[in-house]
Design a protein around this motif. Structure first.
Motif, PDB file in Angstrom:
ATOM      1  N   ASP A 174       0.985  -1.382  -0.469  1.00  0.00           N
ATOM      2  CA  ASP A 174      -0.393  -0.050   0.177  1.00  0.00           C
ATOM      3  C   ASP A 174       0.825   1.304  -0.503  1.00  0.00           C
ATOM      4  OD1 ASP A 174      -2.438  -1.523   1.945  1.00  0.00           O
ATOM      5  OD2 ASP A 174      -2.115  -1.344  -0.440  1.00  0.00           O
ATOM      6  N   THR A 175       2.027   1.005   0.191  1.00  0.00           N
ATOM      7  CA  THR A 175       2.784   2.109   0.136  1.00  0.00           C
ATOM      8  C   THR A 175       3.181   3.105  -1.690  1.00  0.00           C
ATOM      9  OG1 THR A 175       4.844   0.945  -0.343  1.00  0.00           O
ATOM     10  CG2 THR A 175       4.247   1.332   2.043  1.00  0.00           C
ATOM     11  N   THR A 176       2.418   2.613  -2.294  1.00  0.00           N
ATOM     12  CA  THR A 176       2.677   2.955  -3.564  1.00  0.00           C
ATOM     13  C   THR A 176       1.180   3.137  -3.629  1.00  0.00           C
ATOM     14  OG1 THR A 176       4.875   1.860  -4.573  1.00  0.00           O
ATOM     15  CG2 THR A 176       3.422   2.337  -6.240  1.00  0.00           C
ATOM     16  N   ALA A 177       1.311   4.585  -4.458  1.00  0.00           N
ATOM     17  CA  ALA A 177      -0.659   4.980  -4.079  1.00  0.00           C
ATOM     18  C   ALA A 177      -1.258   4.837  -5.521  1.00  0.00           C
ATOM     19  CB  ALA A 177      -0.156   7.007  -4.328  1.00  0.00           C
ATOM     20  N   ILE A 178      -0.112   4.311  -6.441  1.00  0.00           N
ATOM     21  CA  ILE A 178      -0.866   3.653  -7.891  1.00  0.00           C
ATOM     22  C   ILE A 178      -1.583   1.919  -7.268  1.00  0.00           C
ATOM     23  CG2 ILE A 178       1.751   2.775  -9.066  1.00  0.00           C
ATOM     24  CD1 ILE A 178      -1.752   4.628 -10.514  1.00  0.00           C
ATOM     25  N   LYS A 179      -0.376   1.260  -6.638  1.00  0.00           N
ATOM     26  CA  LYS A 179      -0.993  -0.520  -5.760  1.00  0.00           C
ATOM     27  C   LYS A 179      -2.148   0.096  -5.756  1.00  0.00           C
ATOM     28  CE  LYS A 179       3.350  -2.026  -6.539  1.00  0.00           C
ATOM     29  NZ  LYS A 179       4.266  -2.806  -5.600  1.00  0.00           N
ATOM     30  N   LYS A 180      -2.671   0.864  -4.876  1.00  0.00           N
ATOM     31  CA  LYS A 180      -3.277   0.818  -3.829  1.00  0.00           C
ATOM     32  C   LYS A 180      -5.178   0.756  -4.127  1.00  0.00           C
ATOM     33  CE  LYS A 180      -5.075   2.992   0.425  1.00  0.00           C
ATOM     34  NZ  LYS A 180      -5.623   4.026   1.652  1.00  0.00           N
ATOM     35  N   VAL A 181      -4.538   2.463  -5.685  1.00  0.00           N
ATOM     36  CA  VAL A 181      -5.821   2.340  -6.624  1.00  0.00           C
ATOM     37  C   VAL A 181      -6.287   1.377  -7.492  1.00  0.00           C
ATOM     38  CG1 VAL A 181      -6.924   4.477  -8.052  1.00  0.00           C
ATOM     39  CG2 VAL A 181      -5.128   5.392  -6.792  1.00  0.00           C
ATOM     40  N   LEU A 182      -5.283   0.933  -7.619  1.00  0.00           N
ATOM     41  CA  LEU A 182      -5.625  -0.552  -8.843  1.00  0.00           C
ATOM     42  C   LEU A 182      -5.561  -1.748  -8.387  1.00  0.00           C
ATOM     43  CD1 LEU A 182      -4.889  -1.873 -11.316  1.00  0.00           C
ATOM     44  CD2 LEU A 182      -2.267  -2.143 -10.745  1.00  0.00           C
ATOM     45  N   LEU A 183      -5.561  -1.352  -6.525  1.00  0.00           N
ATOM     46  CA  LEU A 183      -6.200  -2.969  -6.175  1.00  0.00           C
ATOM     47  C   LEU A 183      -7.977  -2.199  -5.456  1.00  0.00           C
ATOM     48  CD1 LEU A 183      -6.670  -4.991  -3.449  1.00  0.00           C
ATOM     49  CD2 LEU A 183      -5.498  -3.457  -2.762  1.00  0.00           C
ATOM     50  N   GLU A 184      -8.200  -0.819  -4.934  1.00  0.00           N
ATOM     51  CA  GLU A 184      -9.681  -0.606  -5.443  1.00  0.00           C
ATOM     52  C   GLU A 184     -10.279  -0.682  -6.466  1.00  0.00           C
ATOM     53  OE1 GLU A 184      -8.869   3.328  -4.121  1.00  0.00           O
ATOM     54  OE2 GLU A 184      -7.915   2.599  -1.468  1.00  0.00           O
ATOM     55  N   ALA A 185      -9.404  -0.557  -7.493  1.00  0.00           N
ATOM     56  CA  ALA A 185      -9.959  -1.216  -9.018  1.00  0.00           C
ATOM     57  C   ALA A 185     -11.292  -2.340  -9.388  1.00  0.00           C
ATOM     58  CB  ALA A 185      -9.702  -0.135  -9.957  1.00  0.00           C
ATOM     59  N   ILE A 186      -9.506  -2.660  -8.814  1.00  0.00           N
ATOM     60  CA  ILE A 186      -9.729  -4.237  -9.079  1.00  0.00           C
ATOM     61  C   ILE A 186     -11.321  -5.161  -8.235  1.00  0.00           C
ATOM     62  CG2 ILE A 186      -8.906  -6.561  -8.799  1.00  0.00           C
ATOM     63  CD1 ILE A 186      -7.005  -5.936  -9.865  1.00  0.00           C
ATOM     64  N   GLU A 187     -11.025  -4.961  -6.949  1.00  0.00           N
ATOM     65  CA  GLU A 187     -11.947  -4.331  -6.315  1.00  0.00           C
ATOM     66  C   GLU A 187     -13.169  -4.383  -6.563  1.00  0.00           C
ATOM     67  OE1 GLU A 187     -10.596  -3.617  -2.412  1.00  0.00           O
ATOM     68  OE2 GLU A 187      -9.396  -5.091  -2.114  1.00  0.00           O
ATOM     69  N   LYS A 188     -13.479  -3.946  -7.216  1.00  0.00           N
ATOM     70  CA  LYS A 188     -15.315  -2.778  -7.553  1.00  0.00           C
ATOM     71  C   LYS A 188     -15.251  -3.622  -8.775  1.00  0.00           C
ATOM     72  CE  LYS A 188     -13.610   1.815  -5.956  1.00  0.00           C
ATOM     73  NZ  LYS A 188     -13.502   3.112  -5.717  1.00  0.00           N
ATOM     74  N   LEU A 189     -14.515  -4.792  -9.499  1.00  0.00           N
ATOM     75  CA  LEU A 189     -14.918  -5.276 -10.831  1.00  0.00           C
ATOM     76  C   LEU A 189     -15.537  -5.721 -10.423  1.00  0.00           C
ATOM     77  CD1 LEU A 189     -11.923  -5.282 -13.018  1.00  0.00           C
ATOM     78  CD2 LEU A 189     -13.282  -3.683 -13.312  1.00  0.00           C
ATOM     79  N   SER A 190     -16.725  -6.669 -11.335  1.00  0.00           N
ATOM     80  CA  SER A 190     -17.735  -8.150 -11.708  1.00  0.00           C
ATOM     81  C   SER A 190     -16.605  -9.542 -10.690  1.00  0.00           C
ATOM     82  CB  SER A 190     -18.466  -7.851 -12.180  1.00  0.00           C
ATOM     83  OG  SER A 190     -17.141  -9.160 -14.010  1.00  0.00           O
ATOM     84  N   VAL A 191     -16.976 -10.006  -9.989  1.00  0.00           N
ATOM     85  CA  VAL A 191     -16.497 -11.214  -9.977  1.00  0.00           C
ATOM     86  C   VAL A 191     -15.725 -11.729 -11.140  1.00  0.00           C
ATOM     87  CG1 VAL A 191     -16.741 -13.779  -8.509  1.00  0.00           C
ATOM     88  CG2 VAL A 191     -17.327 -11.713  -7.860  1.00  0.00           C
ATOM     89  N   GLU A 192     -16.907 -12.030 -11.795  1.00  0.00           N
ATOM     90  CA  GLU A 192     -16.310 -12.743 -13.715  1.00  0.00           C
ATOM     91  C   GLU A 192     -15.135 -11.896 -13.935  1.00  0.00           C
ATOM     92  OE1 GLU A 192     -19.380 -11.647 -13.104  1.00  0.00           O
ATOM     93  OE2 GLU A 192     -20.506 -13.704 -12.908  1.00  0.00           O
ATOM     94  N   HIS A 193     -14.654 -11.226 -14.299  1.00  0.00           N
ATOM     95  CA  HIS A 193     -13.857 -10.250 -14.558  1.00  0.00           C
ATOM     96  C   HIS A 193     -12.532 -10.282 -13.448  1.00  0.00           C
ATOM     97  CE1 HIS A 193     -16.755  -6.702 -16.478  1.00  0.00           C
ATOM     98  NE2 HIS A 193     -16.246  -7.719 -17.721  1.00  0.00           N
TER      99      HIS A 193
END
Length: 165
Positions: free
Chosen positions: A96-115
């Motif tokens: 989580d120290t890298t902001a882009i990784k945190k944003v990417l993780l949040e974006a992935i978690e918002k995707l549907s389970v299939e995606h």
């Protein structure tokens, strides 16, 4: 020669019946083949030879349904395993120290389970598109489409998050 043609036609009918149920040509051929083995071993138990056709069809039908049940159980186990390991996986352990990784993780978690599942199998587990389609029991086209749309959604979310800063 006439008998051989007749047996080939019977075999094709059994293959077609299995295909109608399982929707996979290779699996249908295997089911028909396995059914013939059962038919040959159990032939002596058939009391009325006039009922051979319906008896053989019922064997193929049961084998095909058994295959579907087994396949569904495996798919459910895979989904449960994915959901459980998703919580423990590196997707959630991203530094989580890298902001882009945190944003990417949040974006992935918002995707549907299939995606999420297609992304994980493709990028994290390094499965091919064919392997993913087999595992999830979807066509390769659907697999490609899900992967494409997951990437596009991530791109959009990442672009929006950059503008918010």
């Amino acid at each position: 020669m006439k008998n051989i043609k007749k047996e080939i036609q019977r075999h094709l009918k059994l293959c077609n019946l299995a295909f109608f149920i399982v929707k996979d040509a290779d699996v249908a051929k295997d089911i028909a083949q396995e059914s013939w083995i059962i038919i040959i071993h159990k032939l002596e138990t058939l009391q009325e030879t006039s009922k051979f056709k319906s008896w053989a069809i019922s064997i193929v039908n049961r084998r095909a349904i058994d295959w579907i049940r087994t396949n569904n159980r495996e798919r459910i186990k895979l989904e449960k395993s994915f959901n459980e390991s998703e919580k423990e996986d590196s997707f959630s352990k991203v530094d989580d120290t890298t902001a882009i990784k945190k944003v990417l993780l949040e974006a992935i978690e918002k995707l549907s389970v299939e995606h999420q599942m297609v992304l994980r199998l493709f990028y994290k587990e390094s499965y091919s598109l064919k392997e993913i389609s087999d595992l999830l029991q979807i066509s390769i086209g659907t697999t490609k489409s899900r992967l494409f749309h997951a990437r596009e959604k991530l791109k959009t979310k990442l672009k929006h998050s950059r503008h918010e800063r």
